[in-house]
Design an enzyme around this catalytic site. Structure first.
Site, PDB file in Angstrom:
ATOM      1  N   GLU A  33      36.159  39.568  39.343  1.00 36.31           N
ATOM      2  CA  GLU A  33      35.443  38.675  40.312  1.00 36.31           C
ATOM      3  C   GLU A  33      35.353  37.340  39.653  1.00 36.31           C
ATOM      4  OE1 GLU A  33      32.155  41.950  41.953  1.00 36.31           O
ATOM      5  OE2 GLU A  33      31.714  40.671  40.346  1.00 36.31           O
ATOM      6  N   ASP A  74      25.026  48.004  39.073  1.00 40.36           N
ATOM      7  CA  ASP A  74      24.073  48.190  39.894  1.00 40.36           C
ATOM      8  C   ASP A  74      22.918  48.370  38.816  1.00 40.36           C
ATOM      9  OD1 ASP A  74      25.360  47.706  42.325  1.00 40.36           O
ATOM     10  OD2 ASP A  74      25.158  50.252  42.612  1.00 40.36           O
ATOM     11  N   ASN A 126      31.599  40.513  37.287  1.00 43.07           N
ATOM     12  CA  ASN A 126      32.671  41.406  36.577  1.00 43.07           C
ATOM     13  C   ASN A 126      33.797  40.504  36.196  1.00 43.07           C
ATOM     14  OD1 ASN A 126      34.486  41.910  38.434  1.00 43.07           O
ATOM     15  ND2 ASN A 126      33.464  43.653  39.317  1.00 43.07           N
ATOM     16  N   ARG A 127      34.729  40.706  35.166  1.00 39.11           N
ATOM     17  CA  ARG A 127      35.876  40.023  34.954  1.00 39.11           C
ATOM     18  C   ARG A 127      36.773  39.641  36.034  1.00 39.11           C
ATOM     19  NH1 ARG A 127      38.840  40.840  29.211  1.00 39.11           N
ATOM     20  NH2 ARG A 127      40.006  39.102  29.129  1.00 39.11           N
TER      21      ARG A 127
END
Length: 337
Positions: free
Chosen positions: A208, A273, A205-206
């Site tokens: 991370e 997920d 994700n952004r």
């Protein structure tokens, strides 16, 4: 995407075998009401009316894979404790095999307990030991991973930084996948962020991505994203952006923005997920990375409209696909696009 292509992929997904390796989590929910503050501290007193549990982390990825009709071989570790037994029981209700799940006497089963009152989360309680597996336990898990991959059509690595995905396990699993020529989809976290070189799809994700690269992700300058692809040494980058949808960067340097399709956002738990499961299972069925990202984006839009971690069925995705297809057709006929 034409409807007959979606139907063909869904049919093939139902015969696919998917290996999921990652951190297993049991999500617990205590749902109740609150009318007053505690006299002991300035916190609400919640009277619990309902208890429920669900599979989280890599186990939620597996649940989504199973919801698509595919066979899932889930590799992970639970503790020798009531939470571990409860997680295995949840797997059994979904007809997920626990043949590749090992029990560790030295660490508790990871759990997240959410207390909700009047539809709002009051507090989340986590129980875990996040040190990396090592020694004999790591060797046993690696052997289970190689066994699960022997007949798999795709490998999904789901990292929640809870200790399962040690570098040696990552490299061993990816080596088997490479030898067998199957796609590898990675949902990373910061600890082993750069250990997945060679992955088919890398899906951070952004937040991370920015933490790992030490710089903000500037979507206005798309040239920076292909450079990130080269730095990570992966084939394709699928960057999830929350309410802004996703950005797919393919190995040829092309960048595609997939806007969020959510009608309403009730709970974002487990959306990542869902994307991992759908991308991996679609690619196992023969989808291109763009096709897989499109269907995963639809599935994510459905999932965030549900309470807690939840699965998304092919029937739900097909229904939303048809609705979007009809909308686009009407816009084209009206000369609006």
């Amino acid at each position: 995407m034409p409807r007959d292509r979606v139907l063909k992929l869904i049919e093939r997904m139902g015969t696919s075998r998917i290996a999921v390796i990652g951190d297993l989590i049991l999500d617990r929910y205590l749902v109740g009401d609150t009318e007053r503050l505690s006299p002991e501290a300035p916190v609400p007193v919640v009277t619990v009316r309902e208890h429920r549990s669900a599979l989280g982390g890599a186990a939620n990825v597996a649940a989504n894979v199973a919801a698509m009709g595919a066979t899932c071989q889930l590799v992970g570790v639970v503790g020798d404790d009531p939470t571990g037994r409860a997680l295995r029981a949840e797997m059994a209700t979904l007809r997920l095999t626990d043949a590749f799940v090992l029990t560790s006497a030295g660490r508790p089963t990871t759990s997240k307990t959410r207390v909700l009152a009047r539809g709002q989360q009051v507090v989340r309680i986590e129980e875990e030991v996040d040190r990396l597996l090592e020694g004999a336990e790591l060797e046993k898990v690696t052997a289970k991973a190689e066994e699960a991959l022997a007949d798999a059509d795709a490998l999904l690595l789901e990292d929640y930084n809870k200790g399962l995905l040690a570098p040696s396990l990552i490299h061993a699993a990816m080596a088997v996948a490479k030898k067998r020529g199957i796609p590898v989809v990675v949902d990373p976290k910061f600890r082993q962020f750069f250990d997945y070189a060679g992955a088919t799809v890398f899906k951070p994700n952004r937040r991370e991505m920015e933490a790992a690269l030490g710089a903000a992700v500037d979507l206005e300058h798309r040239d920076a994203l292909p450079e990130s692809l080269n730095r990570l040494k992966v084939d394709n980058l699928l960057l999830t952006l929350g309410a802004e949808g996703m950005v797919l960067v393919t190995r040829d340097g092309a960048t595609t923005h997939l806007p969020s399709l959510a009608r309403e956002v009730y709970d974002v738990s487990g959306a990542g997920d869902t994307v991992t499961a759908w991308v991996g299972t679609c690619m196992a069925a023969g989808a291109t990375v763009r096709e897989a990202a499109q269907l995963a984006n639809i599935a994510a839009g459905i999932e965030v409209g549900k309470a807690g971690v939840a699965t998304v069925s092919p029937e739900e995705v097909l229904a939303m696909h048809d609705e979007r297809f009809d909308q686009i057709g009407r816009l084209r006929r009206g000369g609006l696009i």
